[in-house]
Scaffold this motif. Sequence first.
Motif, PDB file in Angstrom:
ATOM      1  N   GLY A 275     -67.803  84.652 -58.361  1.00 30.46           N
ATOM      2  CA  GLY A 275     -67.842  83.432 -59.170  1.00 30.46           C
ATOM      3  C   GLY A 275     -66.576  83.151 -59.967  1.00 30.46           C
ATOM      4  O   GLY A 275     -66.127  82.006 -60.057  1.00 30.46           O
ATOM      5  N   VAL A 276     -65.964  84.188 -60.550  1.00 27.48           N
ATOM      6  CA  VAL A 276     -64.787  83.971 -61.402  1.00 27.48           C
ATOM      7  C   VAL A 276     -63.568  83.551 -60.565  1.00 27.48           C
ATOM      8  O   VAL A 276     -62.622  82.961 -61.095  1.00 27.48           O
ATOM      9  CB  VAL A 276     -64.501  85.229 -62.263  1.00 27.48           C
ATOM     10  CG1 VAL A 276     -63.293  85.040 -63.153  1.00 27.48           C
ATOM     11  CG2 VAL A 276     -65.716  85.576 -63.117  1.00 27.48           C
ATOM     12  N   SER A 277     -63.623  83.801 -59.262  1.00 24.51           N
ATOM     13  CA  SER A 277     -62.488  83.377 -58.418  1.00 24.51           C
ATOM     14  C   SER A 277     -62.480  81.850 -58.249  1.00 24.51           C
ATOM     15  O   SER A 277     -61.564  81.294 -57.644  1.00 24.51           O
ATOM     16  CB  SER A 277     -62.483  84.095 -57.065  1.00 24.51           C
ATOM     17  OG  SER A 277     -63.545  83.671 -56.260  1.00 24.51           O
ATOM     18  N   ALA A 278     -63.495  81.171 -58.812  1.00 25.86           N
ATOM     19  CA  ALA A 278     -63.463  79.695 -58.853  1.00 25.86           C
ATOM     20  C   ALA A 278     -62.538  79.217 -59.964  1.00 25.86           C
ATOM     21  O   ALA A 278     -62.170  78.034 -60.016  1.00 25.86           O
ATOM     22  CB  ALA A 278     -64.871  79.152 -59.100  1.00 25.86           C
ATOM     23  N   ASN A 279     -62.154  80.113 -60.862  1.00 24.26           N
ATOM     24  CA  ASN A 279     -61.343  79.716 -62.022  1.00 24.26           C
ATOM     25  C   ASN A 279     -59.957  79.234 -61.592  1.00 24.26           C
ATOM     26  O   ASN A 279     -59.238  79.941 -60.873  1.00 24.26           O
ATOM     27  CB  ASN A 279     -61.225  80.913 -62.970  1.00 24.26           C
ATOM     28  CG  ASN A 279     -60.487  80.569 -64.236  1.00 24.26           C
ATOM     29  OD1 ASN A 279     -59.270  80.638 -64.284  1.00 24.26           O
ATOM     30  ND2 ASN A 279     -61.228  80.162 -65.247  1.00 24.26           N
ATOM     31  N   SER A 280     -59.581  78.057 -62.073  1.00 16.81           N
ATOM     32  CA  SER A 280     -58.320  77.460 -61.609  1.00 16.81           C
ATOM     33  C   SER A 280     -57.113  78.310 -62.027  1.00 16.81           C
ATOM     34  O   SER A 280     -56.160  78.456 -61.255  1.00 16.81           O
ATOM     35  CB  SER A 280     -58.189  76.027 -62.132  1.00 16.81           C
ATOM     36  OG  SER A 280     -58.314  76.023 -63.536  1.00 16.81           O
TER      37      SER A 280
HETATM   38  O1  KG4 Z   1     -70.550  85.502 -58.227  1.00 20.62           O
HETATM   39  P1  KG4 Z   1     -71.374  84.757 -59.202  1.00 20.62           P
HETATM   40  O2  KG4 Z   1     -71.820  83.389 -58.824  1.00 20.62           O
HETATM   41  O3  KG4 Z   1     -72.705  85.541 -59.486  1.00 20.62           O
HETATM   42  C1  KG4 Z   1     -72.978  86.558 -60.340  1.00 20.62           C
HETATM   43  O4  KG4 Z   1     -72.255  87.561 -60.421  1.00 20.62           O
HETATM   44  O5  KG4 Z   1     -74.041  86.391 -60.990  1.00 20.62           O
HETATM   45  O6  KG4 Z   1     -70.567  84.706 -60.562  1.00 20.62           O
HETATM   46  C2  KG4 Z   1     -71.018  84.032 -61.686  1.00 20.62           C
HETATM   47  C3  KG4 Z   1     -69.946  84.136 -62.752  1.00 20.62           C
HETATM   48  C4  KG4 Z   1     -70.392  83.658 -64.125  1.00 20.62           C
HETATM   49  O7  KG4 Z   1     -70.002  84.641 -65.068  1.00 20.62           O
HETATM   50  C5  KG4 Z   1     -69.604  82.375 -64.322  1.00 20.62           C
HETATM   51  O8  KG4 Z   1     -69.299  82.093 -65.678  1.00 20.62           O
HETATM   52  C6  KG4 Z   1     -68.359  82.667 -63.538  1.00 20.62           C
HETATM   53  O9  KG4 Z   1     -68.816  83.332 -62.380  1.00 20.62           O
HETATM   54  N1  KG4 Z   1     -67.619  81.450 -63.160  1.00 20.62           N
HETATM   55  C7  KG4 Z   1     -66.408  81.138 -63.663  1.00 20.62           C
HETATM   56  C8  KG4 Z   1     -66.037  79.889 -63.093  1.00 20.62           C
HETATM   57  N2  KG4 Z   1     -67.037  79.489 -62.257  1.00 20.62           N
HETATM   58  C9  KG4 Z   1     -68.002  80.473 -62.305  1.00 20.62           C
HETATM   59  N3  KG4 Z   1     -65.628  81.797 -64.528  1.00 20.62           N
HETATM   60  C10 KG4 Z   1     -64.451  81.230 -64.856  1.00 20.62           C
HETATM   61  N4  KG4 Z   1     -64.035  80.032 -64.376  1.00 20.62           N
HETATM   62  C11 KG4 Z   1     -64.789  79.334 -63.486  1.00 20.62           C
HETATM   63  N5  KG4 Z   1     -64.351  78.162 -63.018  1.00 20.62           N
END
Ligand code: KG4
Length: 340
Positions: A275-280
Amino acid sequence: MSRVILGIESSCDDTSAAVVRDGVVLSNVIASQKVHESYGGVVPELASRAHQQNIVPVVAEALRQAGVSKDELSAIAYTRGPGLIGSLLVGSSFAKGLSLALDIPLVEVNHLQGHALSPLIRESEEDSVPPFPYLTLLISGGNSQIIVVKSANEMEIVGSTIDDAAGEAFDKCGKVMNLPYPAGPVIDRLAKTGNPKAFRFSKPHIPGLDYSFSGLKTSFLYTLRDELKTNPNFIAERQEDLAASLQNVIIEILMEKLEKSIGIYKPADIAIGGGVSANSGVRGAVEKLAAKHGIKAWIPPLKYTTDNAAMVATVGYYKFLDGDFSSLDETPYAKIAAKL
Ligand code: KG4
């Protein structure tokens, strides 16, 4: 003869089903659960109930979009763990039932292996994928790991968080800033207009390739506590700067160990997932790091960064080719398996 794999993902709060034919994604349907928003985090019991409601329509829609009938399926791949046990039970029970009914093999998938192999997801025959071995940074709400992916079924975790995950740092700091859950995407947006050098939060000094984010969380809390003493509106007034500074330090922490691992393993290709790899900011920093070292960065499309069944079906496809099937006796596991 073509191999058609149905993938099912239900480890946390997204119910997802995907169909992959010969390694190419035909459909990837995700039903996200809104029910948790008002609680500021995922409520496990509500998650499993929502999975039960979603699973049949989500699988039906994935088959419909793929233009595939269930009789054409070669195998069912499902996420066995790690994750929330009640959520995993819904997907695994459904997968077992369908494999019994259709008399086709069952393939279990480790959720983290799914994220680590997500660069192998292809949407067409022409899509290129990284050659093995590649190094991947897996950053999600529950994990922060550096993994050497040697082949589709052989990978080694060379660095891991010793406490919180990167996503937790975003979500928990966001919570004290009164941001909605999950805070990561909101902080990403706010950070765009903030000053990343406005505040200095502490960085960990952990040897090797391991991560730590709990000290940063404490340092963030102390900053808020001190500032709120003199200005009760501090959080609202400085939201963008807080977000930008927090994101900046998380990226610095992530990149330091990633760069160290590049020095040790000398990969020609690096990838990110979770999920965090969506961070720009993270995406930009990884591109920059790869350019600095003259290597290639594989940045996944946003829809494959968070939980999705396309990665489960893709891993399932590779395991299917190896004849690596699972028995009906396997039960889901909540915690990370010792080995991927
Ligand atoms: O992989 P994932 O969908 O599932 C779990 O591990 O539960 O990751 C979710 C995490 C959350 O902590 C969310 O805040 C983070 O990914 N996340 C982001 C962004 N999009 C999702 N963190 C930083 N920037 C983003 N754009």
